[in-house]
Motif scaffolding. Structure first.
Motif, short mmCIF file in Angstrom:
data_model
loop_
_atom_site.label_atom_id
_atom_site.label_comp_id
_atom_site.label_asym_id
_atom_site.label_seq_id
_atom_site.Cartn_x
_atom_site.Cartn_y
_atom_site.Cartn_z
N ASP A 341 -47.87 44.47 16.72
CA ASP A 341 -49.48 44.37 17.33
C ASP A 341 -49.87 45.96 17.73
O ASP A 341 -50.83 46.06 18.15
N PRO A 344 -52.74 48.78 15.01
CA PRO A 344 -54.19 49.19 15.47
C PRO A 344 -54.02 50.84 16.04
O PRO A 344 -54.62 51.93 15.66
N LYS A 348 -54.49 54.52 14.37
CA LYS A 348 -55.41 55.38 15.30
C LYS A 348 -54.78 56.73 15.44
O LYS A 348 -55.59 58.05 14.93
N SER A 366 -60.43 49.66 7.13
CA SER A 366 -61.26 48.40 7.08
C SER A 366 -60.43 47.47 7.60
O SER A 366 -59.17 47.26 7.86
N LYS A 367 -60.99 46.00 8.16
CA LYS A 367 -60.23 44.98 8.95
C LYS A 367 -59.34 44.57 7.67
O LYS A 367 -58.47 44.16 7.91
N THR A 368 -59.78 44.28 6.55
CA THR A 368 -58.99 43.88 5.59
C THR A 368 -57.83 44.75 5.20
O THR A 368 -56.78 44.01 5.06
N SER A 369 -57.93 46.08 5.18
CA SER A 369 -56.74 47.03 5.11
C SER A 369 -55.76 46.67 6.16
O SER A 369 -54.46 46.53 5.98
N LEU A 370 -56.31 46.52 7.61
CA LEU A 370 -55.49 46.23 8.67
C LEU A 370 -54.62 44.83 8.40
O LEU A 370 -53.40 44.83 8.66
N LYS A 371 -55.14 43.88 7.83
CA LYS A 371 -54.50 42.82 7.43
C LYS A 371 -53.32 42.97 6.30
O LYS A 371 -52.42 42.51 6.50
N HIS A 372 -53.74 43.91 5.50
CA HIS A 372 -52.69 43.92 4.60
C HIS A 372 -51.54 44.92 5.21
O HIS A 372 -50.52 44.56 4.78
N HIS A 402 -59.80 52.66 2.83
CA HIS A 402 -59.76 51.29 2.21
C HIS A 402 -58.10 51.13 1.70
O HIS A 402 -57.75 51.80 0.89
#
Length: 468
Positions: A341, A344, A348, A366-372, A402
């Motif tokens: 958790d 993020p 930053k 990117s959001k996709t990168s955060l999911k990775h 990315h």
């Protein structure tokens, strides 16, 4: 030996003490300045051996034989002498340092006596002693500053890229609460956690929140030195203590006086070093290598390890008594996989530091990168995350980062050292993601890379690049 009246008037007026001696060493003249300095009246000394009154002992109280006295020697060989390292004794039993000359007196080329002229140099000696002490203090301070400067420069070089403890997860909130509870005490803290979790950052936070924050935080990695070198690193050494010890050097304990000493990877200490460390903790004193002089210190000790010290104790690799001394207040830093958790906020903070370091203007990922990132196991913890983000930041050409789906091989390259093919693969994947995997056309990845679409497809096949 007699003095003419006009000469006596002059001798009585001078500020220096003056004695006149006959060939037997007895006083035949004493001026008022001599009486004032010694406390003896001339009537008490005239006709007596002055050496027995004023020169019978050295400054340390040891006997001063008359035959060693420069004045006595001038009486026998007729040679003038000047002395600055003796003392004269007063009537009250005290002494004072003197500078004096013994000059032979001749009449008709025949030695008839000696004149001794002396002055009290107590103030001069005090000034010299003060200057000497001041010089020693300046030299000691210069040595301390040079040592600290060398240490601080190495510390700055080794900690470039560090970020603050980031995280709002319950486990990190617990760590933050523990730090606040113990920071203002002098209690020893033992920080445990896997490699790369940020144990040293916990130590720095403890120091910064403590009453010793304006004093140094000195770190030493116990795993970085051989047992023999570690002792010198911790306690310092004297010049010539061993081969290569060309000058005196202060150790980390001495540098940390009144501050905090952080022993990272404390489990790597040899049993001999553990024994010496235990004694220092108990006595707050140690000796430099090659010295028998005990040095007292006031330090707050923080230790860290990625090992299970209880198991090390059971295996006979770590002293039980030292373990209990260190484990006064334990703090465990959770691995990154147990606090996803916090990703993020961690990302930053890390990117802010990377922007300063690389001169970039990356705003985020990117959001996709955060999911990775969240799907990955992070065996190298926060340190691995830092390295990974810095690697992709170097390759990035835009403001948004990315990242491809992570695999252990792609994410655990040591310290940003990549093979050329791997770096090329990562860069192509990043560009493809930015253009939503469109290859051809003016808004395609091939055009952005400056490649024909066929060449890009060929490289993708060769490098094993596939869209998830």
């Amino acid at each position: 030996m007699q003095f003419l009246p006009e000469n006596k008037l002059i001798l009585d007026a001078v500020n220096e003490g003056i004695y006149g001696f006959d060939l037997n060493g007895n006083a035949v003249f004493i001026n008022p300045a001599a009486e004032k300095m010694t406390g003896w009246d001339s009537a008490e000394l005239l006709g007596k051996n002055i050496h027995d009154c004023h020169h019978h002992s050295h400054a340390d109280g040891s006997h001063y034989p008359q035959e060693d006295c420069p004045i006595y020697n001038t009486l026998h060989d007729g040679l003038a002498r000047e002395i600055s390292h003796d003392v004269f004794w007063r009537k009250d039993g005290s002494s004072f340092p003197v500078h004096y000359t013994s000059t032979p007196v001749y009449r008709d080329n025949k030695l008839i006596g000696v004149v001794a002229i002396f002055r009290d140099i107590s103030i001069q000696k005090q000034t010299e002693d003060s200057l000497r002490q001041a010089l020693e203090q300046v030299q000691a301070l210069s040595e301390k500053l040079a040592t600290e400067n060398h240490y601080l420069l190495s510390e700055l070089a080794s900690h470039t890229g560090d970020v603050s403890l980031s995280g709002d997860s319950p486990k990190m909130q617990q760590v933050a609460q523990q730090i606040k509870l113990v920071a203002h005490t002098n209690s020893t803290v033992l920080i445990s956690g896997e490699n790369g979790t940020g144990k040293e950052l916990v130590a720095r936070n403890l120091h910064q929140l403590s009453d010793r924050a304006d004093k140094p935080l000195i770190s030493v990695n116990c795993a970085a030195f051989t047992p023999s070198l570690l002792e010198s690193e911790l306690f310092g050494h004297e010049k010539g203590a061993f081969t290569g010890a060309s000058s005196r050097r202060k150790g980390r304990f001495e540098l940390a006086d009144n501050g905090t000493l952080f022993l990272d990877e404390v489990a790597e200490l040899s049993l001999e070093a553990q024994s010496k460390l235990l004694r220092v903790i108990q006595e707050q004193a140690f000796e430099r290598v090659g010295s028998s002089r005990s040095i007292k210190v006031d330090i707050r000790l923080i230790a860290a390890t990625h090992h299970d010290l209880n198991k090390r104790v059971e295996q006979g690799l770590f002293r039980m008594d030292l373990f209990y001394r260190l484990n006064v207040f334990p703090i465990h830093v959770p691995p990154l996989r147990d606090r996803l958790d916090d990703l993020p906020l961690l990302v930053k903070d890390i990117l802010l530091d990377i922007n300063k370091k690389l001169g970039k203007k990356i705003t985020g990922i990117s959001k996709t990168s955060l999911k990775h990132l969240a799907a990955y196991g992070w065996p190298g913890n926060v340190r691995e995350l830092q390295n990974l983000l810095e690697r992709y930041s170097i390759l990035a050409q835009g403001e948004l980062l990315h990242l491809p789906k992570l695999t252990p091989q792609a994410s655990t390259q040591p310290d940003d050292v990549l093979l050329l093919a791997e770096a090329e693969k990562l860069h192509i994947e990043m560009v493809l993601q930015r253009f939503s995997w469109r290859i051809s056309g003016p808004n395609g990845a091939a055009n952005a890379l400056g490649l024909p679409p066929s060449t890009l497809r060929s490289k993708m096949a060769k490098l094993g690049i596939k869209r998830d």
